[in-house]
Motif scaffolding. Structure first.
Motif, short mmCIF file in Angstrom:
data_model
loop_
_atom_site.label_atom_id
_atom_site.label_comp_id
_atom_site.label_asym_id
_atom_site.label_seq_id
_atom_site.Cartn_x
_atom_site.Cartn_y
_atom_site.Cartn_z
N LEU A 183 0.83 -1.20 0.00
CA LEU A 183 0.00 0.00 0.00
C LEU A 183 0.86 1.25 0.00
CD1 LEU A 183 -2.87 -0.91 2.51
CD2 LEU A 183 -2.95 -0.86 0.00
N GLN A 184 2.13 1.11 0.33
CA GLN A 184 3.03 2.25 0.37
C GLN A 184 3.17 2.84 -1.04
OE1 GLN A 184 6.82 1.39 2.08
NE2 GLN A 184 7.40 3.54 2.30
N GLY A 185 2.88 4.10 -1.16
CA GLY A 185 2.94 4.76 -2.45
C GLY A 185 1.67 4.62 -3.26
N ASN A 186 0.75 3.78 -2.82
CA ASN A 186 -0.51 3.57 -3.54
C ASN A 186 -1.70 4.19 -2.82
OD1 ASN A 186 0.41 1.95 -5.82
ND2 ASN A 186 0.91 0.40 -4.30
N CYS A 187 -1.42 4.98 -1.80
CA CYS A 187 -2.49 5.66 -1.06
C CYS A 187 -2.01 7.06 -0.69
CB CYS A 187 -2.84 4.85 0.19
SG CYS A 187 -4.31 5.45 1.06
N PRO A 188 -1.82 7.93 -1.69
CA PRO A 188 -1.25 9.25 -1.43
C PRO A 188 -2.11 10.08 -0.47
CG PRO A 188 -2.16 9.13 -3.64
CD PRO A 188 -2.16 7.74 -3.10
N ASP A 189 -1.48 10.50 0.62
CA ASP A 189 -2.14 11.37 1.61
C ASP A 189 -3.45 10.79 2.14
OD1 ASP A 189 -0.14 13.37 1.28
OD2 ASP A 189 -1.14 14.06 -0.53
N GLY A 190 -3.54 9.47 2.19
CA GLY A 190 -4.73 8.82 2.72
C GLY A 190 -5.92 8.81 1.78
N ASN A 191 -5.69 9.19 0.53
CA ASN A 191 -6.79 9.23 -0.44
C ASN A 191 -6.94 7.91 -1.16
OD1 ASN A 191 -7.83 12.01 -0.27
ND2 ASN A 191 -5.74 12.56 -0.86
N CYS A 192 -7.33 6.89 -0.41
CA CYS A 192 -7.61 5.58 -0.99
C CYS A 192 -8.62 4.88 -0.08
CB CYS A 192 -6.34 4.76 -1.15
SG CYS A 192 -5.69 4.05 0.37
N VAL A 193 -9.16 3.78 -0.57
CA VAL A 193 -10.28 3.15 0.11
C VAL A 193 -9.89 2.59 1.47
CG1 VAL A 193 -9.96 0.95 -1.12
CG2 VAL A 193 -12.21 1.55 -0.20
N SER A 194 -8.72 1.95 1.59
CA SER A 194 -8.37 1.34 2.87
C SER A 194 -8.15 2.39 3.95
CB SER A 194 -7.12 0.46 2.72
OG SER A 194 -6.02 1.19 2.25
N ALA A 195 -7.48 3.49 3.61
CA ALA A 195 -7.23 4.54 4.60
C ALA A 195 -8.53 5.19 5.05
CB ALA A 195 -6.29 5.60 4.02
N GLN A 196 -9.48 5.33 4.14
CA GLN A 196 -10.74 5.96 4.50
C GLN A 196 -11.60 5.05 5.37
OE1 GLN A 196 -11.53 9.17 4.11
NE2 GLN A 196 -9.42 9.32 3.34
N ILE A 197 -11.51 3.76 5.18
CA ILE A 197 -12.21 2.83 6.07
C ILE A 197 -11.73 3.02 7.50
CG2 ILE A 197 -12.43 0.38 6.68
CD1 ILE A 197 -12.53 -0.21 3.65
N THR A 198 -10.43 3.06 7.67
CA THR A 198 -9.85 3.26 9.01
C THR A 198 -10.28 4.61 9.58
OG1 THR A 198 -7.94 1.90 8.44
CG2 THR A 198 -7.69 3.42 10.29
N ARG A 199 -10.26 5.64 8.76
CA ARG A 199 -10.65 6.98 9.21
C ARG A 199 -12.12 7.01 9.64
NH1 ARG A 199 -13.18 11.03 6.21
NH2 ARG A 199 -12.91 13.17 7.03
N ASP A 200 -12.98 6.36 8.87
CA ASP A 200 -14.41 6.39 9.19
C ASP A 200 -14.71 5.71 10.52
OD1 ASP A 200 -15.10 7.77 6.86
OD2 ASP A 200 -15.23 5.94 5.69
N VAL A 201 -14.03 4.61 10.81
CA VAL A 201 -14.22 3.94 12.10
C VAL A 201 -13.82 4.87 13.23
CG1 VAL A 201 -13.51 2.03 13.57
CG2 VAL A 201 -13.94 1.62 11.15
N LYS A 202 -12.72 5.58 13.07
CA LYS A 202 -12.26 6.51 14.11
C LYS A 202 -13.25 7.65 14.30
CE LYS A 202 -7.31 5.57 13.58
NZ LYS A 202 -5.98 6.12 13.18
N LEU A 203 -13.84 8.12 13.22
CA LEU A 203 -14.84 9.19 13.34
C LEU A 203 -16.07 8.71 14.09
CD1 LEU A 203 -14.62 10.81 9.79
CD2 LEU A 203 -13.96 11.86 11.95
N LEU A 204 -16.48 7.47 13.85
CA LEU A 204 -17.62 6.93 14.59
C LEU A 204 -17.29 6.77 16.07
CD1 LEU A 204 -18.98 4.23 12.11
CD2 LEU A 204 -19.97 6.47 12.61
N GLN A 205 -16.07 6.46 16.38
CA GLN A 205 -15.66 6.24 17.77
C GLN A 205 -15.50 7.55 18.55
OE1 GLN A 205 -12.05 4.08 17.00
NE2 GLN A 205 -13.01 2.08 17.30
N ALA A 206 -15.19 8.63 17.84
CA ALA A 206 -14.87 9.90 18.50
C ALA A 206 -16.12 10.50 19.16
CB ALA A 206 -14.28 10.88 17.51
N LYS A 207 -15.95 11.03 20.36
CA LYS A 207 -17.08 11.59 21.10
C LYS A 207 -17.43 13.01 20.64
CE LYS A 207 -16.24 8.98 25.36
NZ LYS A 207 -15.95 9.07 26.82
N ASP A 208 -16.48 13.73 20.09
CA ASP A 208 -16.69 15.15 19.81
C ASP A 208 -17.02 15.43 18.34
OD1 ASP A 208 -14.23 14.37 18.89
OD2 ASP A 208 -13.15 16.16 19.57
#
Length: 290
Positions: free
Chosen positions: A103-128
């Motif tokens: 995935l190194q070099g294939n997900c520039p600045d988090g703009n790919c499907v796997s990075a966004q899945i991880t980000r979305d879970v964190k957003l659901l977990q965040a209280k604020d």
């Protein structure tokens, strides 16, 4: 039902006019329904409460009132112009099937499907995080988990995930048919409609086994499945130099690919269930400071 028929007609029309670019409604809805049946009851209730606030998204033509509708929201909003263009690259990752997986070099600045899945879970977990942002994260998570488990969203040959790979499907040979559209649509629908029904409650052992690993593991698995698809279409050599003008998925290839795609859909649903349980469950423990 009317919206579903209109959406199906729009998808068919868009395929005639241009290459397909997203896992069709049937695939996304199936992954979402598997997840919904296999999440914990408190998670299901939390999903329903959040989806009931769909008006916050201000996308009346792209409702999210059910998990099936939420599963296609990220595609439905694509025509809405500048509001959501930032999310276009989040639907896929172009990892070459002809090079070692990374995935190194294939997900520039988090703009790919796997990075966004991880980000979305964190957003659901965040209280604020405001409800609107959580709702968007939920809709994106449902959709992107489906995308990751359509193999040509995870691996390609520099051909837009097979969109440029003209391919015949059995005896169906329209000029513009391509490998991506086959995997998105015709093969996905054949796979999901083949008995027995894959939308059901799975045992704890099945859920634990099929949902094991992390997003990088799932990316690798889907990338490997993409290689299988290209191998079938290109007569055994997915990285051949003399690429034919048209590939071919014949009946024998379909028999090989249907079980593979069934596994991907089931795993996508059960992995989404796990991610939803994590997103709506107790917050993860804080890491101790050094």
């Amino acid at each position: 039902m009317i919206r579903t028929l209109l959406c199906a007609a729009a998808l068919a029309a868009s395929f005639i006019a241009a290459p397909a670019s997203a896992y069709w409604d049937y695939g996304h809805g199936t992954v979402a329904r598997i997840a919904y049946q296999n999440v914990k009851p408190p998670t299901r209730a939390a999903i329903d409460r959040l989806l009931a606030q769909g008006a916050l998204l201000d996308t009346p033509d792209c409702p999210v009132s059910t998990i099936e509708l939420a599963s296609i929201w990220a595609d439905c909003i694509k025509p809405l112009g500048q509001r959501f263009t930032y999310a276009y690259n989040w639907h896929y990752q172009n990892v070459s099937i002809c090079k070692p997986f990374t995935l190194q070099g294939n997900c520039p600045d988090g703009n790919c499907v796997s990075a966004q899945i991880t980000r979305d879970v964190k957003l659901l977990q965040a209280k604020d995080v405001p409800a609107r942002e959580k709702l968007m994260a939920l809709a994106f998570l449902i959709h992107f988990t489906g995308d990751l488990h359509q193999p040509l969203h995870a691996g390609d040959k520099g051909d837009l995930g097979g969109n440029r790979a003209r391919t015949d499907y059995g005896s169906y040979m329209p000029e513009r048919l391509n490998l991506h559209a086959i995997m998105d649509g015709w093969l996905a629908e054949r796979t999901i409609s083949t008995p027995p029904d894959i939308v059901r409650v799975y045992s704890p052992a099945e859920r634990a086994s099929e949902a094991a690993g992390d997003v990088e593991d799932w990316s690798r698995e889907s990338w490997e499945a993409a290689r299988v698809a290209y191998t079938a279409a290109l007569d055994g050599d997915p990285c051949r130099a003399d690429v034919p003008a048209r590939g071919k998925i014949d009946d024998a290839d379909i028999e090989q690919l249907v079980p593979l795609m069934r596994r991907m859909a089931v795993r996508g649903g059960l992995r989404l269930a796990r991610l939803l349980d994590e997103g709506f469950g107790p917050p993860p423990p804080e890491r101790a400071r050094d």
